[in-house]
Design a protein around this motif. Structure first.
Motif, PDB file in Angstrom:
ATOM      1  N   VAL A 278     -13.172   7.541   1.127  1.00 58.02           N
ATOM      2  CA  VAL A 278     -13.382   6.328   1.931  1.00 58.02           C
ATOM      3  C   VAL A 278     -13.742   6.771   3.350  1.00 58.02           C
ATOM      4  CG1 VAL A 278     -12.377   4.171   2.787  1.00 58.02           C
ATOM      5  CG2 VAL A 278     -11.727   5.031   0.529  1.00 58.02           C
TER       6      VAL A 278
ATOM      7  N   TRP B 149     -13.209  -8.074  -8.290  1.00 56.89           N
ATOM      8  CA  TRP B 149     -13.206  -8.593  -6.925  1.00 56.89           C
ATOM      9  C   TRP B 149     -14.007  -9.892  -6.853  1.00 56.89           C
ATOM     10  CZ3 TRP B 149     -16.781 -10.083  -3.381  1.00 56.89           C
ATOM     11  CH2 TRP B 149     -16.324 -10.325  -2.095  1.00 56.89           C
TER      12      TRP B 149
ATOM     13  N   GLN C  34     -12.437  -7.946   2.011  1.00 57.32           N
ATOM     14  CA  GLN C  34     -13.790  -8.438   1.708  1.00 57.32           C
ATOM     15  C   GLN C  34     -14.709  -7.298   1.282  1.00 57.32           C
ATOM     16  OE1 GLN C  34     -15.679 -11.184   1.704  1.00 57.32           O
ATOM     17  NE2 GLN C  34     -13.974 -12.608   2.075  1.00 57.32           N
TER      18      GLN C  34
ATOM     19  N   LEU D 122     -19.351   1.459  -2.132  1.00 55.97           N
ATOM     20  CA  LEU D 122     -18.915   0.065  -1.953  1.00 55.97           C
ATOM     21  C   LEU D 122     -18.572  -0.135  -0.473  1.00 55.97           C
ATOM     22  CD1 LEU D 122     -16.589  -0.262  -5.090  1.00 55.97           C
ATOM     23  CD2 LEU D 122     -19.009  -0.853  -4.896  1.00 55.97           C
TER      24      LEU D 122
ATOM     25  N   GLU E 178     -14.947  -4.626   4.470  1.00 57.70           N
ATOM     26  CA  GLU E 178     -14.510  -4.806   5.860  1.00 57.70           C
ATOM     27  C   GLU E 178     -13.529  -3.683   6.230  1.00 57.70           C
ATOM     28  OE1 GLU E 178     -11.619  -8.483   4.587  1.00 57.70           O
ATOM     29  OE2 GLU E 178     -12.158  -8.345   6.691  1.00 57.70           O
ATOM     30  N   LEU E 179     -13.636  -3.279   7.478  1.00 59.60           N
ATOM     31  CA  LEU E 179     -12.790  -2.191   7.985  1.00 59.60           C
ATOM     32  C   LEU E 179     -11.459  -2.777   8.454  1.00 59.60           C
ATOM     33  CD1 LEU E 179     -12.763   0.871   8.805  1.00 59.60           C
ATOM     34  CD2 LEU E 179     -13.606   0.135  11.057  1.00 59.60           C
TER      35      LEU E 179
ATOM     36  N   GLY F  62      -5.066   0.490   9.213  1.00 57.44           N
ATOM     37  CA  GLY F  62      -4.816   1.539   8.219  1.00 57.44           C
ATOM     38  C   GLY F  62      -4.040   1.004   7.031  1.00 57.44           C
ATOM     39  N   SER F  63      -3.479   1.928   6.245  1.00 61.32           N
ATOM     40  CA  SER F  63      -2.777   1.488   5.028  1.00 61.32           C
ATOM     41  C   SER F  63      -1.266   1.399   5.270  1.00 61.32           C
ATOM     42  CB  SER F  63      -3.045   2.485   3.891  1.00 61.32           C
ATOM     43  OG  SER F  63      -2.331   3.685   4.133  1.00 61.32           O
TER      44      SER F  63
ATOM     45  N   GLN G 190       0.384   4.703   5.146  1.00 56.13           N
ATOM     46  CA  GLN G 190       0.340   5.469   6.403  1.00 56.13           C
ATOM     47  C   GLN G 190       1.460   5.007   7.348  1.00 56.13           C
ATOM     48  OE1 GLN G 190      -3.713   4.510   7.437  1.00 56.13           O
ATOM     49  NE2 GLN G 190      -4.564   6.390   6.557  1.00 56.13           N
TER      50      GLN G 190
ATOM     51  N   ASN H  56      -2.696   1.034  -1.327  1.00 50.98           N
ATOM     52  CA  ASN H  56      -3.734   0.029  -1.570  1.00 50.98           C
ATOM     53  C   ASN H  56      -3.442  -1.297  -0.886  1.00 50.98           C
ATOM     54  OD1 ASN H  56      -5.196   1.834  -3.115  1.00 50.98           O
ATOM     55  ND2 ASN H  56      -4.134   1.269  -5.009  1.00 50.98           N
TER      56      ASN H  56
ATOM     57  N   LEU I 122      -3.726  -2.757   2.958  1.00 54.52           N
ATOM     58  CA  LEU I 122      -4.255  -2.425   4.286  1.00 54.52           C
ATOM     59  C   LEU I 122      -3.725  -3.411   5.315  1.00 54.52           C
ATOM     60  CD1 LEU I 122      -7.966  -1.668   3.266  1.00 54.52           C
ATOM     61  CD2 LEU I 122      -5.989  -0.121   3.306  1.00 54.52           C
TER      62      LEU I 122
ATOM     63  N   PHE J 133      -9.756  -2.125  -6.393  1.00 52.49           N
ATOM     64  CA  PHE J 133      -9.802  -2.740  -7.731  1.00 52.49           C
ATOM     65  C   PHE J 133     -10.373  -1.776  -8.762  1.00 52.49           C
ATOM     66  CE2 PHE J 133      -8.294  -6.890  -6.587  1.00 52.49           C
ATOM     67  CZ  PHE J 133      -8.478  -6.908  -5.217  1.00 52.49           C
TER      68      PHE J 133
END
Ligand SMILES: CN1C=C[C@@](O)(C#Cc2ccnc(-n3nc(C(N)=O)c4cc(F)ccc43)c2)C1=O
Length: 348
Positions: free
Chosen positions: A89, A119, A129, A142, A145-146, A150-151, A154, A195, A197, A210
């Motif tokens: 990623v 999705w 998104q 793929l 959106e950023l 973070g996750s 993290q 998974n 965010l 997904f």
């Protein structure tokens, strides 16, 4: 194929367009949809970087050129975000607009179309998104959106473990996402903190990835053989019926979400303090890991985890039921009061 969905466009559209432009766009959309119908009859195989034109309302901020959207040409990699069994990623930037988003790059032989089709069946603010998908050489990329927070994994690593109120706060939002997925018969199959965010302020959580997901049958049961390639999620979060290879249902995600709850509260995955890998026989034969619920937990929080870690999927709480219980527990502990980045707490 750069196919930036209309929803993706709305997700990253710039300032609201004038009404005149909207009418023009709708006219263009009708024309594109007519042409798309013609094309769909023509393009049986999709050659790389050609065929289907961008979606009717092309994402305002991702600019494919002649249907090409290539790294180093139309976009640039800014930084590496994460690698995993699935691929990598990155944070990428569109060269003509400067718009930044995240890009998950998957080797073609590991890509499952369900990652996009699952999705596409969803429409929730609790889910990251997707802007579009491009096939480039032996990879599928793929674009999404950023999420600058973070996750959740993290955050747990940085914090050691999370305070009870914050764990409940995120659990509630993940269960809202699962409620949405399950209402559309989508099974995520890899619910875990990696998974989930976060928004930059840590106030919002979003479900992503997904890559293991599947569409359940009308009976709510999995339709794929349990040992299906690439359908294995994360062993520590697998429900007993999954490790036993029994037909699983949306209840498998509920189990995983409570394993994630233990991860948030203890700072480590369940089972790993007591057993070594492989864990599947333990998960199948041992009692659920409720002994890992911290003694300091509010009884209502403990009930949440017990309800979600019922070994029998029929007795296990549904996502909607568990979400209601989490809301009650969050109220009992006085709501969210701990800061996003509090003092480091040693993992259990
Ligand atoms: C909508 N969509 C499209 C592809 C998808 O199946 C995925 C994924 C995925 C897997 C692992 N990691 C991340 N990941 N994304 C971000 C981000 N968008 O900012 C991110 C940020 C991190 F810090 C760590 C991992 C991250 C995203 C999916 O759901």
């Amino acid at each position: 194929v750069a196919n930036f969905s209309a929803r993706g466009a709305s997700a990253c559209r710039g300032e609201g367009p004038g009404r005149r432009r909207t009418r023009r766009r709708h006219k263009k959309r009708r024309k594109w949809e007519r042409r798309r119908g013609e094309r769909e009859r023509e393009c049986s195989s999709i050659p790389e970087q050609e065929s289907c034109p961008p979606a009717p309302i092309q994402a305002q901020n991702l600019k494919p050129v002649n249907y090409e959207y290539k790294e180093g040409h139309e976009y640039t990699v800014c930084s590496h975000i994460q690698n995993g069994a699935f691929g990598e990623v990155y944070c990428v930037k569109d060269n003509s607009t400067g718009f930044q988003c995240a890009a998950k790059r998957i080797p073609l032989d590991r890509f499952r179309s369900e990652e996009v089709s699952s999705w596409s069946a969803l429409n929730s603010s609790r889910i990251v998104q997707l802007y579009g998908a491009v096939r480039e050489d032996a990879f599928v990329t793929l674009f999404m959106e950023l999420k600058k927070g973070g996750s959740l994994a993290q955050l747990i690593r940085e914090s050691g473990r999370l305070p009870q109120d914050r764990a409940l706060f995120y659990q509630e939002q993940v269960l809202e996402a699962l409620e949405h997925l399950h209402s559309r018969r989508v099974l995520h199959r890899d619910v875990k903190a990696d998974n989930v965010l976060l928004s930059q302020d840590g106030e919002k959580a979003f479900l992503c990835d997904f890559g293991h997901s599947e569409k359940l049958g009308l009976n709510g049961k999995s339709q794929v053989p349990p040992t299906g390639a690439g359908l294995q999620g994360t062993e520590t979060h697998m429900a007993p019926e999954v490790v036993l290879g029994e037909g699983c249902s949306s209840q498998a995600d509920v189990w995983s979400s409570c394993c994630m709850m233990l991860h948030m509260l203890n700072g480590c995955h369940p089972w790993t303090r007591y057993y070594t890998h492989p864990l599947c026989l333990k998960i199948a034969n041992e009692p659920p890991p409720i002994k890992e619920i911290p003694a300091t937990c509010n009884p209502c929080t403990a009930d949440v985890i017990k309800m979600g870690l019922e070994k029998d999927p029929i007795k296990r709480a549904l996502a909607a039921e568990l979400r209601a219980k989490v809301k009650e527990a969050l109220k009992q502990v006085g709501g969210l009061r701990s800061p996003l980045k509090g003092p480091y707490q040693e993992p259990a």
